[in-house]
Design an enzyme around this catalytic site. Structure first.
Site, short mmCIF file in Angstrom:
data_model
loop_
_atom_site.label_atom_id
_atom_site.label_comp_id
_atom_site.label_asym_id
_atom_site.label_seq_id
_atom_site.Cartn_x
_atom_site.Cartn_y
_atom_site.Cartn_z
N GLN A 1 -7.62 -1.97 3.52
CA GLN A 1 -6.51 -1.30 3.12
C GLN A 1 -6.69 -0.34 1.89
O GLN A 1 -6.27 0.85 1.80
CB GLN A 1 -5.15 -2.09 2.64
CG GLN A 1 -3.77 -1.50 2.04
CD GLN A 1 -2.86 -2.65 2.07
OE1 GLN A 1 -2.33 -2.73 3.28
NE2 GLN A 1 -2.70 -3.06 0.62
N THR B 1 -38.93 27.20 -13.21
CA THR B 1 -39.20 25.83 -12.68
C THR B 1 -39.40 24.93 -13.98
O THR B 1 -39.89 25.38 -14.95
CB THR B 1 -40.69 25.63 -11.69
OG1 THR B 1 -41.75 26.08 -12.65
CG2 THR B 1 -40.84 26.58 -10.60
N HIS B 2 -38.83 23.84 -13.81
CA HIS B 2 -38.77 22.85 -15.08
C HIS B 2 -38.05 23.40 -16.13
O HIS B 2 -38.43 23.36 -17.43
CB HIS B 2 -40.28 22.71 -15.51
CG HIS B 2 -41.36 22.26 -14.64
ND1 HIS B 2 -41.41 21.15 -14.11
CD2 HIS B 2 -42.38 23.03 -13.78
CE1 HIS B 2 -42.60 21.00 -13.29
NE2 HIS B 2 -43.00 22.14 -13.04
N SER C 1 -11.29 26.57 -28.41
CA SER C 1 -11.43 25.43 -29.18
C SER C 1 -10.49 25.17 -30.33
O SER C 1 -9.83 26.43 -30.88
CB SER C 1 -12.70 25.26 -29.94
OG SER C 1 -12.91 24.54 -31.09
N SER D 1 0.81 -1.30 0.00
CA SER D 1 0.08 0.03 0.15
C SER D 1 1.00 1.15 -0.05
O SER D 1 0.26 2.35 -0.01
CB SER D 1 -0.95 -0.12 1.28
OG SER D 1 -0.30 -0.14 2.32
N GLU E 1 -17.53 22.36 -16.33
CA GLU E 1 -17.84 20.89 -16.74
C GLU E 1 -17.20 19.97 -15.93
O GLU E 1 -17.63 18.77 -15.68
CB GLU E 1 -17.56 20.91 -18.31
CG GLU E 1 -18.23 21.45 -19.29
CD GLU E 1 -17.89 21.71 -20.58
OE1 GLU E 1 -18.40 20.91 -21.59
OE2 GLU E 1 -17.08 22.49 -21.03
N LYS F 1 -15.14 30.01 -30.38
CA LYS F 1 -15.45 29.31 -28.94
C LYS F 1 -14.76 29.58 -27.79
O LYS F 1 -13.33 29.83 -27.71
CB LYS F 1 -15.30 27.87 -29.22
CG LYS F 1 -16.74 27.51 -30.26
CD LYS F 1 -16.91 26.06 -29.96
CE LYS F 1 -17.59 25.76 -28.95
NZ LYS F 1 -18.22 24.53 -28.54
N ASN G 1 -2.60 -2.22 12.97
CA ASN G 1 -4.20 -2.15 12.89
C ASN G 1 -4.48 -0.72 13.60
O ASN G 1 -5.46 0.05 13.13
CB ASN G 1 -4.86 -3.27 13.76
CG ASN G 1 -4.76 -4.54 12.56
OD1 ASN G 1 -3.98 -4.33 11.59
ND2 ASN G 1 -5.03 -5.74 13.07
N1 ARG Z 1 -1.19 -1.30 5.19
C1 ARG Z 1 -2.19 -1.64 6.18
C2 ARG Z 1 -3.66 -1.00 5.86
O1 ARG Z 1 -3.71 0.10 5.46
C3 ARG Z 1 -1.63 -1.48 7.61
C4 ARG Z 1 -2.42 -2.44 8.53
C5 ARG Z 1 -2.01 -3.79 8.41
N2 ARG Z 1 -2.46 -4.71 9.23
C6 ARG Z 1 -2.45 -5.91 9.22
N3 ARG Z 1 -2.63 -6.72 10.04
N4 ARG Z 1 -1.92 -6.47 7.99
O2 ARG Z 1 -4.62 -1.54 6.12
#
Ligand code: ARG
Length: 476
Positions: free
Chosen positions: A337, A170-171, A292, A38, A305, A298, A125
């Site tokens: 993750q 409206t509409h 454009s 990650s 947009e 334009k 965690n």
């Molecule tokens: N990179 C992980 C996440 O963003 C961190 C937590 C990982 N925990 C684990 N038990 N593997 O969720």
């Protein structure tokens, strides 16, 4: 794509992961390393990761869980890592998976084995839950600031145009004349609710998960109140299982983004319509338009947009995270993750959209003569004729509506405005009509008459603008 990807998943010779590889005979395959990493996106959390680690290690030292000199060395080492990140960016090594292990590994290189004590009484965690909350909290604050700026732009323009008349629809059919100031203040109100939603969500999420450890809490004598306070949280969270597995703070953020994106998309749509030649109500600033390559005449409202278009991606990010979270058992699962990319994407899209919209509101030129002329077409004051019959002649509204319908039909057949019908013709429709009706049929009289609280009358608009200016701290 990783060139070394090994489609068989075999991994002869690969070293086991230094952080968790104790029970593994082999290292992860290239596929595993790639799907697991990650770091390409969660490196955006580095500031929060360092801050949370510093709060944690200060607490470990204060509680005597680790020696004071280790705590100090770790804290100084974290500052050094942060300085490197600030100067050179965060290195991306898939073997180190994420920002947490990347930082810890660098810390170990800098200060040696004492670095290994940082992870006492915590887990990635609770670490990621804490980092991500800190990041989202800042994102709430930045978005609120951006929205306040957009509100200021709206209120400033509304104040200039409290008397400018345009057709109200409206509409998308001309309905009654309104003031441009009133129309712009409608968006001020939407953003006021958006900001109040942000404030609610921010207050709700401001509890600290750190110390929940992997899922069950820890046997070490940690002080969760201390880390919570150090990181600016109101309190520690009350359930460790919930703390490491809840992402509703991120969903709240994405819902706030989506609600605002929806409002901005509607405003963008109006600017696009108003800037089109048949409307011709506004000229968008050159700085937020494009030309454009083949049609020299334009000037395209691309920024508007894209604000409208980005709302799809923002709403998609909310859907994406809701579906990721749905059906996950307690507590942490690696699916989670995937919570970060949609949040990061939505936050940066919103920041751009709000900035672009602020520039367009502040920098557009309103063609008030054209707006007024459009309001004078389409029998926008027909309701005023009906209201006059009720007020001046005591005619029931339903009957007045019917009489007015005949007048509109006649005017339409002659291709003239209501107030261009001669009195004799109006009297032929209903003898109770006299000369004084004409005063009610102008667009100015029409808007001035709508002075009920929250109505479009210039005085009401000025009242709301004054209140808004005060709420936003805009000087008089
Ligand atoms: N990179 C992980 C996440 O963003 C961190 C937590 C990982 N925990 C684990 N038990 N593997 O969720």
């Amino acid at each position: 794509m990783n060139d070394e990807r090994d489609m068989t998943g075999s991994n002869q010779g690969a070293a086991t992961n230094a952080m968790w590889g104790g029970r593994f005979a082999d290292g992860p395959s290239a596929i595993m390393r790639e799907i697991n990493a990650s770091i390409p996106f969660d490196k955006a959390l580095w500031r929060e990761d360092i801050a949370a680690s510093k709060a944690h290690v200060a607490m470990l030292g204060a509680q005597g869980i680790i020696a004071a000199e280790d705590a100090q060395a770790i804290s100084a080492g974290l500052d050094a890592v942060a300085a490197e990140y600030a100067a050179n960016g965060v290195p991306e090594n898939w073997d180190l998976e994420d920002i947490h292990m990347t930082t810890e590994a660098r810390l170990a290189e800098l200060i040696g084995p004492a670095a290994g004590r940082l992870h006492t009484a915590r887990s990635r965690n609770d670490q990621v839950a804490t980092d991500f909350r800190l990041w989202v909290r800042t994102a709430f604050d930045r978005m609120d600031e951006g929205l306040a700026g957009l509100q200021r732009a709206l209120v400033a323009r509304a104040g200039e145009h409290a008397d400018s008349i345009m057709p109200g629809f409206t509409h998308l059919q001309t309905a009654q004349p309104v003031t441009l100031g009133h129309h712009l203040m409608a968006y001020y109100e939407m953003l006021r609710r958006d900001r109040s939603r942000l404030a609610d969500a921010r207050a709700r999420m401001n509890e600290c998960p750190l110390g929940s450890a992997a899922l069950a809490g820890t046997g070490f004598p940690i002080d969760r109140a201390m880390t919570a306070a150090a990181l600016g949280f109101d309190a520690p969270t009350a359930n460790s299982l919930d703390s490491v597995s809840d992402r509703d703070f991120a969903l709240d953020f994405l819902w706030c983004c989506s609600a605002t994106a929806l409002h901005l998309s509607r405003l963008a749509e109006e600017l696009i319509l108003w800037a089109s030649q048949p409307f011709g109500f506004i000229r968008l600033p050159d700085s937020l338009s494009t030309g454009s390559s083949i049609m020299p005449q334009k000037k395209n409202p691309d920024a508007a947009e894209l604000v409208r278009g980005h709302s799809g991606r923002v709403i998609g990010s909310l859907t994406s995270l809701m579906i990721t979270m749905k059906g996950l058992p307690l507590a942490y699962s690696k699916d989670m993750q995937d919570d970060k990319p949609p949040v990061f994407e939505a936050a940066s899209l919103m920041e751009l959209a709000i900035a672009a919209m602020t520039g367009m509101i502040a920098g557009s030129t309103f063609n008030t003569a054209r707006m007024r002329a459009a309001a004078e077409l389409g029998y926008a004051t027909a309701t005023d004729l009906a209201d006059w019959l009720v007020r001046a002649r005591g005619i029931p509204f339903r009957e007045a509506h019917h009489i007015t319908g005949s007048a509109v039909k006649l005017a339409e057949s002659r291709g003239v405005a209501l107030d261009q019908l001669p009195l004799a013709d109006l009297q032929a429709i209903d003898a109770r009509i006299d000369e004084s009706v004409y005063a009610a049929l102008s667009v100015d009289a029409s808007v001035a008459a709508r002075s009920s609280y929250g109505g479009t009358a210039p005085d009401q608009v000025r009242l709301q603008v004054a209140r808004a200016r005060e709420a936003l701290g805009m000087e008089e």
